[in-house]
Design a protein around this motif. Structure first.
Motif, mmCIF file in Angstrom:
data_model
loop_
_atom_site.group_PDB
_atom_site.id
_atom_site.type_symbol
_atom_site.label_atom_id
_atom_site.label_comp_id
_atom_site.label_asym_id
_atom_site.label_seq_id
_atom_site.Cartn_x
_atom_site.Cartn_y
_atom_site.Cartn_z
ATOM 1 N N ARG A 31 0.822 -1.208 0.000
ATOM 2 C CA ARG A 31 0.000 0.000 0.000
ATOM 3 C C ARG A 31 0.863 1.268 0.000
ATOM 4 O O ARG A 31 0.564 2.237 -0.699
ATOM 5 C CB ARG A 31 -0.898 -0.041 1.235
ATOM 6 N N VAL A 34 2.320 1.984 -3.450
ATOM 7 C CA VAL A 34 1.296 2.496 -4.372
ATOM 8 C C VAL A 34 1.024 3.967 -4.081
ATOM 9 O O VAL A 34 0.860 4.773 -4.995
ATOM 10 C CB VAL A 34 0.008 1.649 -4.285
ATOM 11 N N LYS A 35 1.025 4.346 -2.795
ATOM 12 C CA LYS A 35 0.838 5.750 -2.433
ATOM 13 C C LYS A 35 1.956 6.611 -3.004
ATOM 14 O O LYS A 35 1.720 7.707 -3.512
ATOM 15 C CB LYS A 35 0.803 5.912 -0.907
ATOM 16 N N LYS A 36 3.191 6.117 -2.916
ATOM 17 C CA LYS A 36 4.327 6.869 -3.459
ATOM 18 C C LYS A 36 4.223 7.003 -4.971
ATOM 19 O O LYS A 36 4.598 8.034 -5.528
ATOM 20 C CB LYS A 36 5.642 6.211 -3.068
ATOM 21 N N LEU A 37 3.714 5.976 -5.642
ATOM 22 C CA LEU A 37 3.522 6.057 -7.091
ATOM 23 C C LEU A 37 2.521 7.155 -7.430
ATOM 24 O O LEU A 37 2.728 7.920 -8.369
ATOM 25 C CB LEU A 37 3.040 4.713 -7.646
ATOM 26 N N ARG A 38 1.451 7.247 -6.673
ATOM 27 C CA ARG A 38 0.447 8.286 -6.913
ATOM 28 C C ARG A 38 1.036 9.685 -6.737
ATOM 29 O O ARG A 38 0.600 10.628 -7.383
ATOM 30 C CB ARG A 38 -0.737 8.108 -5.966
ATOM 31 N N LYS A 39 2.032 9.798 -5.857
ATOM 32 C CA LYS A 39 2.686 11.092 -5.636
ATOM 33 C C LYS A 39 3.790 11.361 -6.655
ATOM 34 O O LYS A 39 4.351 12.447 -6.669
ATOM 35 C CB LYS A 39 3.257 11.144 -4.220
ATOM 36 N N GLY A 40 4.133 10.355 -7.461
ATOM 37 C CA GLY A 40 5.123 10.559 -8.514
ATOM 38 C C GLY A 40 6.536 10.202 -8.130
ATOM 39 O O GLY A 40 7.490 10.725 -8.705
ATOM 40 N N LEU A 45 7.645 3.512 -9.776
ATOM 41 C CA LEU A 45 7.918 4.426 -10.885
ATOM 42 C C LEU A 45 9.234 4.055 -11.569
ATOM 43 O O LEU A 45 9.334 4.086 -12.799
ATOM 44 C CB LEU A 45 7.952 5.868 -10.383
ATOM 45 N N GLU A 74 -2.649 -3.460 -5.538
ATOM 46 C CA GLU A 74 -2.245 -3.270 -4.157
ATOM 47 C C GLU A 74 -2.414 -4.581 -3.404
ATOM 48 O O GLU A 74 -3.449 -5.240 -3.512
ATOM 49 C CB GLU A 74 -3.141 -2.194 -3.541
#
Length: 93
Positions: A31, A34-40, A45, A74
């Motif tokens: 999880r 995935v949160k870090k991916l959403r932040k870029g 990434l 996730e």
């Protein structure tokens, strides 16, 4: 780790006017990742960039603009349930 599915070679259809999107399945991640991916940022990434670079080097996708769809799932939370100081109904004192 990455799987791709490109419909036609060099990403063009039979008509030659549209590009076919490439689908890359990166698998399951925690999880937090995935949160870090959403932040870029983060590991996912970097994995996505490596997968795209590999596909470009193999000639499966164009080095120019072509739609790329990344699928990241996730991981489910663990089955452990913590009672934060609360006793279940049947264990009342």
């Amino acid at each position: 780790m990455a799987e791709s599915n490109s419909g036609a070679s060099k990403g063009t259809t039979a008509a030659g006017s549209q590009t076919v999107p490439v689908v890359i399945d990166l698998g399951k991640y925690s999880r937090n990742r995935v949160k870090k991916l959403r932040k870029g940022s983060g590991v996912i990434l970097e994995d996505a960039g490596e997968a795209i670079a590999e596909l470009q080097a193999d000639g499966k996708i164009d080095a120019k603009c072509q739609p790329v769809v990344l699928i990241v799932r996730e991981k489910p939370k663990s089955g452990k349930k913590k009672f934060k100081g609360v006793l279940p109904r049947f264990m009342k004192i």
